[in-house]
Design a protein around this motif. Structure first.
Motif, PDB file in Angstrom:
ATOM      1  N   ILE A  85       0.568  -1.108   0.110  1.00 32.44           N
ATOM      2  CA  ILE A  85       0.121   0.011   0.031  1.00 32.44           C
ATOM      3  C   ILE A  85       0.879   1.148   0.007  1.00 32.44           C
ATOM      4  CG2 ILE A  85      -1.677   1.272   1.326  1.00 32.44           C
ATOM      5  CD1 ILE A  85      -2.711  -1.239   2.078  1.00 32.44           C
ATOM      6  N   GLY A  86       2.084   1.445   0.719  1.00 30.34           N
ATOM      7  CA  GLY A  86       2.814   2.495   0.790  1.00 30.34           C
ATOM      8  C   GLY A  86       3.468   2.664  -0.432  1.00 30.34           C
ATOM      9  N   SER A  87       3.779   1.632  -1.391  1.00 30.82           N
ATOM     10  CA  SER A  87       4.693   1.743  -2.532  1.00 30.82           C
ATOM     11  C   SER A  87       3.537   2.337  -3.543  1.00 30.82           C
ATOM     12  CB  SER A  87       4.892   0.296  -3.086  1.00 30.82           C
ATOM     13  OG  SER A  87       5.801  -0.393  -2.375  1.00 30.82           O
ATOM     14  N   VAL A  88       2.231   1.953  -3.327  1.00 35.59           N
ATOM     15  CA  VAL A  88       1.108   2.463  -4.378  1.00 35.59           C
ATOM     16  C   VAL A  88       1.036   4.063  -4.139  1.00 35.59           C
ATOM     17  CG1 VAL A  88      -1.383   2.370  -5.074  1.00 35.59           C
ATOM     18  CG2 VAL A  88       0.026   0.361  -4.667  1.00 35.59           C
ATOM     19  N   LEU A  89       0.921   4.323  -2.847  1.00 39.93           N
ATOM     20  CA  LEU A  89       0.644   5.666  -2.546  1.00 39.93           C
ATOM     21  C   LEU A  89       1.984   6.477  -2.718  1.00 39.93           C
ATOM     22  CD1 LEU A  89      -0.997   5.146   1.133  1.00 39.93           C
ATOM     23  CD2 LEU A  89      -2.224   5.726  -1.240  1.00 39.93           C
ATOM     24  N   GLY A  90       2.850   5.911  -2.630  1.00 40.63           N
ATOM     25  CA  GLY A  90       4.159   6.690  -2.935  1.00 40.63           C
ATOM     26  C   GLY A  90       4.278   6.882  -4.587  1.00 40.63           C
ATOM     27  N   TRP A  91       3.948   5.875  -5.065  1.00 39.07           N
ATOM     28  CA  TRP A  91       4.125   6.202  -6.613  1.00 39.07           C
ATOM     29  C   TRP A  91       2.991   7.272  -7.195  1.00 39.07           C
ATOM     30  CZ3 TRP A  91       0.004   5.434 -10.500  1.00 39.07           C
ATOM     31  CH2 TRP A  91       0.395   5.468 -11.766  1.00 39.07           C
ATOM     32  N   VAL A  92       2.038   7.264  -6.531  1.00 41.90           N
ATOM     33  CA  VAL A  92       0.780   8.249  -6.920  1.00 41.90           C
ATOM     34  C   VAL A  92       1.511   9.659  -6.416  1.00 41.90           C
ATOM     35  CG1 VAL A  92      -1.457   9.250  -6.195  1.00 41.90           C
ATOM     36  CG2 VAL A  92      -1.094   6.718  -6.535  1.00 41.90           C
ATOM     37  N   LEU A  93       2.057   9.721  -5.293  1.00 42.06           N
ATOM     38  CA  LEU A  93       2.947  10.976  -5.019  1.00 42.06           C
ATOM     39  C   LEU A  93       3.978  11.406  -5.885  1.00 42.06           C
ATOM     40  CD1 LEU A  93       3.306  13.171  -2.760  1.00 42.06           C
ATOM     41  CD2 LEU A  93       4.704  11.751  -1.531  1.00 42.06           C
ATOM     42  N   ILE A  94       4.530  10.453  -6.296  1.00 45.26           N
ATOM     43  CA  ILE A  94       5.640  10.879  -7.270  1.00 45.26           C
ATOM     44  C   ILE A  94       4.987  11.392  -8.678  1.00 45.26           C
ATOM     45  CG2 ILE A  94       7.356   9.662  -8.939  1.00 45.26           C
ATOM     46  CD1 ILE A  94       8.072   7.965  -6.615  1.00 45.26           C
ATOM     47  N   LYS A  95       3.925  10.727  -9.169  1.00 43.45           N
ATOM     48  CA  LYS A  95       3.072  11.225 -10.113  1.00 43.45           C
ATOM     49  C   LYS A  95       2.553  12.814 -10.012  1.00 43.45           C
ATOM     50  CE  LYS A  95       4.121   7.826 -12.769  1.00 43.45           C
ATOM     51  NZ  LYS A  95       4.923   8.052 -13.888  1.00 43.45           N
ATOM     52  N   ILE A  96       2.120  13.100  -9.033  1.00 46.79           N
ATOM     53  CA  ILE A  96       1.440  14.390  -8.533  1.00 46.79           C
ATOM     54  C   ILE A  96       2.459  15.374  -8.411  1.00 46.79           C
ATOM     55  CG2 ILE A  96       0.117  15.519  -6.841  1.00 46.79           C
ATOM     56  CD1 ILE A  96      -1.248  12.951  -6.199  1.00 46.79           C
ATOM     57  N   THR A  97       3.513  15.087  -7.696  1.00 43.60           N
ATOM     58  CA  THR A  97       4.615  15.890  -7.536  1.00 43.60           C
ATOM     59  C   THR A  97       5.790  16.012  -8.438  1.00 43.60           C
ATOM     60  OG1 THR A  97       5.674  14.628  -6.038  1.00 43.60           O
ATOM     61  CG2 THR A  97       4.386  15.742  -5.030  1.00 43.60           C
ATOM     62  N   LYS A  98       5.692  15.019  -9.334  1.00 42.28           N
ATOM     63  CA  LYS A  98       6.762  15.225 -10.462  1.00 42.28           C
ATOM     64  C   LYS A  98       8.062  15.356  -9.944  1.00 42.28           C
ATOM     65  CE  LYS A  98       3.861  17.115 -13.801  1.00 42.28           C
ATOM     66  NZ  LYS A  98       3.330  18.339 -14.762  1.00 42.28           N
ATOM     67  N   VAL A  99       8.536  14.522  -9.141  1.00 45.96           N
ATOM     68  CA  VAL A  99       9.822  14.408  -8.209  1.00 45.96           C
ATOM     69  C   VAL A  99      11.041  13.970  -9.315  1.00 45.96           C
ATOM     70  CG1 VAL A  99      11.104  13.122  -6.428  1.00 45.96           C
ATOM     71  CG2 VAL A  99       8.677  13.237  -6.316  1.00 45.96           C
ATOM     72  N   ALA A 100      12.230  14.532  -8.781  1.00 49.60           N
ATOM     73  CA  ALA A 100      13.380  14.467  -9.774  1.00 49.60           C
ATOM     74  C   ALA A 100      13.669  12.940  -9.683  1.00 49.60           C
ATOM     75  CB  ALA A 100      14.481  15.361  -9.189  1.00 49.60           C
ATOM     76  N   GLN A 101      14.162  12.310 -10.890  1.00 49.60           N
ATOM     77  CA  GLN A 101      14.558  11.080 -10.901  1.00 49.60           C
ATOM     78  C   GLN A 101      15.499  10.559  -9.972  1.00 49.60           C
ATOM     79  OE1 GLN A 101      13.676   8.869 -13.384  1.00 49.60           O
ATOM     80  NE2 GLN A 101      15.016   7.387 -12.270  1.00 49.60           N
ATOM     81  N   HIS A 102      16.529  11.363  -9.341  1.00 54.13           N
ATOM     82  CA  HIS A 102      17.426  10.617  -8.195  1.00 54.13           C
ATOM     83  C   HIS A 102      16.584  10.701  -7.003  1.00 54.13           C
ATOM     84  CE1 HIS A 102      17.695  14.788  -7.455  1.00 54.13           C
ATOM     85  NE2 HIS A 102      18.239  14.727  -6.335  1.00 54.13           N
ATOM     86  N   LEU A 103      15.496  11.188  -6.705  1.00 57.42           N
ATOM     87  CA  LEU A 103      14.506  11.210  -5.514  1.00 57.42           C
ATOM     88  C   LEU A 103      13.454  10.174  -5.397  1.00 57.42           C
ATOM     89  CD1 LEU A 103      14.283  15.002  -4.506  1.00 57.42           C
ATOM     90  CD2 LEU A 103      16.000  13.195  -3.761  1.00 57.42           C
ATOM     91  N   LYS A 104      13.260   9.735  -6.641  1.00 56.02           N
ATOM     92  CA  LYS A 104      11.956   8.383  -6.905  1.00 56.02           C
ATOM     93  C   LYS A 104      12.401   7.315  -5.882  1.00 56.02           C
ATOM     94  CE  LYS A 104      10.569   9.821 -11.466  1.00 56.02           C
ATOM     95  NZ  LYS A 104      10.478   9.222 -13.038  1.00 56.02           N
ATOM     96  N   GLY A 105      13.430   6.837  -5.643  1.00 54.47           N
ATOM     97  CA  GLY A 105      13.595   5.543  -4.988  1.00 54.47           C
ATOM     98  C   GLY A 105      13.571   6.132  -3.287  1.00 54.47           C
ATOM     99  N   LEU A 106      13.962   7.172  -3.151  1.00 50.87           N
ATOM    100  CA  LEU A 106      13.827   7.869  -1.657  1.00 50.87           C
ATOM    101  C   LEU A 106      12.454   7.876  -1.481  1.00 50.87           C
ATOM    102  CD1 LEU A 106      14.901   9.092   0.928  1.00 50.87           C
ATOM    103  CD2 LEU A 106      15.377  11.148  -0.341  1.00 50.87           C
ATOM    104  N   VAL A 107      11.755   8.514  -2.228  1.00 50.79           N
ATOM    105  CA  VAL A 107      10.285   8.670  -1.858  1.00 50.79           C
ATOM    106  C   VAL A 107       9.258   7.337  -1.844  1.00 50.79           C
ATOM    107  CG1 VAL A 107       8.186   9.859  -2.753  1.00 50.79           C
ATOM    108  CG2 VAL A 107      10.270  10.860  -3.046  1.00 50.79           C
ATOM    109  N   LEU A 108       9.799   6.732  -2.804  1.00 50.43           N
ATOM    110  CA  LEU A 108       8.925   5.564  -2.831  1.00 50.43           C
ATOM    111  C   LEU A 108       9.250   4.698  -1.825  1.00 50.43           C
ATOM    112  CD1 LEU A 108       6.975   4.148  -4.622  1.00 50.43           C
ATOM    113  CD2 LEU A 108       8.857   2.938  -5.995  1.00 50.43           C
ATOM    114  N   GLY A 109      10.564   4.668  -1.246  1.00 50.99           N
ATOM    115  CA  GLY A 109      10.880   3.997   0.182  1.00 50.99           C
ATOM    116  C   GLY A 109      10.487   4.279   1.377  1.00 50.99           C
ATOM    117  N   SER A 110      10.556   5.815   1.551  1.00 47.31           N
ATOM    118  CA  SER A 110       9.840   6.363   2.512  1.00 47.31           C
ATOM    119  C   SER A 110       8.384   6.141   2.780  1.00 47.31           C
ATOM    120  CB  SER A 110      10.091   7.822   2.559  1.00 47.31           C
ATOM    121  OG  SER A 110      11.498   8.142   2.409  1.00 47.31           O
ATOM    122  N   CYS A 111       7.789   5.992   1.473  1.00 44.25           N
ATOM    123  CA  CYS A 111       6.252   5.863   1.829  1.00 44.25           C
ATOM    124  C   CYS A 111       6.030   4.229   1.980  1.00 44.25           C
ATOM    125  CB  CYS A 111       5.647   6.191   0.291  1.00 44.25           C
ATOM    126  SG  CYS A 111       5.580   8.001   0.216  1.00 44.25           S
TER     127      CYS A 111
END
Length: 408
Positions: A85-111
């Protein structure tokens, strides 16, 4: 039991964490420099390789048997659900905020990955020692609470280092590939920008691995070639998935603890006042008791990095906080209550509380270690941790109070 009593019981562990975290931050100040960066690095290695495995192994060995394991099968599934569930919500957050490439793994892992080990190990024993605790006698509550928290730590470590580790690694490797490609574009004749090797003469482009046709090749050579291909594919798999990272010291300690607990001969030789090898269990327990305060001090020192700030957008921090402290706990209540309704979870209120707590924890601290390893998003990770752990004092108090009210 009144709501105010539950609120007091839930707030005391969080206040203790805050006090110890503040002490760790003070010791890490440049003017004090008792817990500086190098000291934290060495101390963290001692916790990682010694204290945590001793804590996990000793608690599991003392409390788990074959009978008890049959009642706790849902916890691994619950941890996997939190990651999914955290991965799905993190993926949605990445799409909404348009995170930089080098931060995608960090955001997904944190969620996706919560602090499934250290925080429950601190919170649950402290709640058990409170007079207003709804979980019965303090000694029994603490014994089983530490066992549940240790099992949570072991499962979380496997998921963290098999899933989040590779997400962060792939995210950082994509950045390195882009940098390499740009360098090669700017300087096409550079020695560091060599073209890929072409297939050997006589091999088609489809047979890039030079998989020769059977004609003219003996059966023995074909067998050797087949074994070589297996080895090559295994090496590629090892490169893509770090198998060594799966067997972290905490996971190894959990395996040893399980073996001691479920094998009667080993259990009788180490567990109990009359056990001939009880000194091993007692020594492991003493080492394990050092893990909780040490980890909390290190946490306080690491959070100082976040005070320096970085270019991370506030919307991203707010999004991670909403995922971890609002959406995940709400969904966790629905999932755990549904599992209880269908008889998948046994009636122990403390066990149910631990399952609910797994949905409301701040991001796993080892994510910071991963960003340091791959050099992608280290300063941004410190800022995320600063805000998420600062707000966890309020979030954990409120959610712990509500969770205790639900299961009591």
């Amino acid at each position: 039991m009144g709501l105010l009593d539950l609120l007091c019981a839930a707030s005391m562990p969080v206040l203790k964490i805050l006090l110890m975290t503040a002490l760790g931050s003070f010791l890490a100040l440049d003017g004090v420099d008792i817990l500086g960066e190098s000291a934290r690095k060495h101390l963290n290695a001692v916790v990682f390789f010694v204290f945590n495995p001793a804590l996990v192994g000793s608690n599991l060995a003392r409390t788990f048997t074959l009978e008890s394991l049959s009642l706790l099968w849902y916890m691994p599934l619950n941890v996997l659900i939190t990651f999914a569930i955290g991965s799905v919500l993190g993926w949605v957050l990445i799409k909404i905020t348009k995170v930089a490439q080098h931060l995608k793994g960090l955001v997904l892992g944190s969620c996706a990955a919560g602090n499934l080990g250290n925080m429950p190990l601190i919170i649950i024993p402290a709640i058990c020692r409170e007079k207003a605790s709804p979980f019965g006698a303090a000694d029994i509550c603490q014994t089983y609470g530490l066992a549940y928290a240790s099992l949570s730590m072991a499962i979380g470590a496997v998921c963290l280092w098999s899933y989040v580790y590779n997400i962060v690694r792939l995210s950082s490797s994509n950045i390195r590939k882009e940098v390499y490609k740009n360098d090669c574009t700017d300087n096409t004749k550079s020695d560091n920008c060599e073209e890929p090797l072409l297939p050997s003469e006589g091999c088609s482009s489809e047979d890039y691995g030079c998989q020769f046709s059977p004609k003219g090749i003996s059966d023995g050579n074909r067998k050797v070639k087949f074994l070589d291909n297996i080895k090559q594919h295994f090496k590629i798999f090892q490169t893509k998935i770090n198998l060594k990272a799966l067997l972290t010291p905490s996971t190894t300690g959990a395996i040893v603890g399980f073996l001691i607990g479920v094998v009667p001969q080993l259990r009788n030789s180490m567990i109990g006042n009359a056990a001939p090898l009880r000194v091993i269990q007692d020594s492991a327990t003493m080492l394990g008791h050092s893990a909780i305060p040490t980890v909390t001090l290190i946490l306080g020192g690491n959070l100082l990095k976040g005070l320096k700030g970085s270019g991370i957008p506030p919307s991203l921090i707010i999004g991670i906080i909403m995922v971890r402290y609002i959406l995940l706990p709400l969904l966790g209540i629905i999932i755990v209550k549904g599992a209880i309704h269908f008889g998948l979870v046994h009636s122990d209120p403390l066990y149910q509380f631990v399952l609910l707590l797994q949905f409301a924890l701040p991001p796993a601290m080892n994510i910071g270690t991963m960003t340091q390893m791959f050099g992608a998003g280290e300063s941004e990770c410190s800022v995320i941790f600063l805000w998420t752990y600062a707000l966890s004092s309020v979030s954990l108090t409120l959610w712990s109070t509500f969770f205790m009210w639900l299961v009591a």
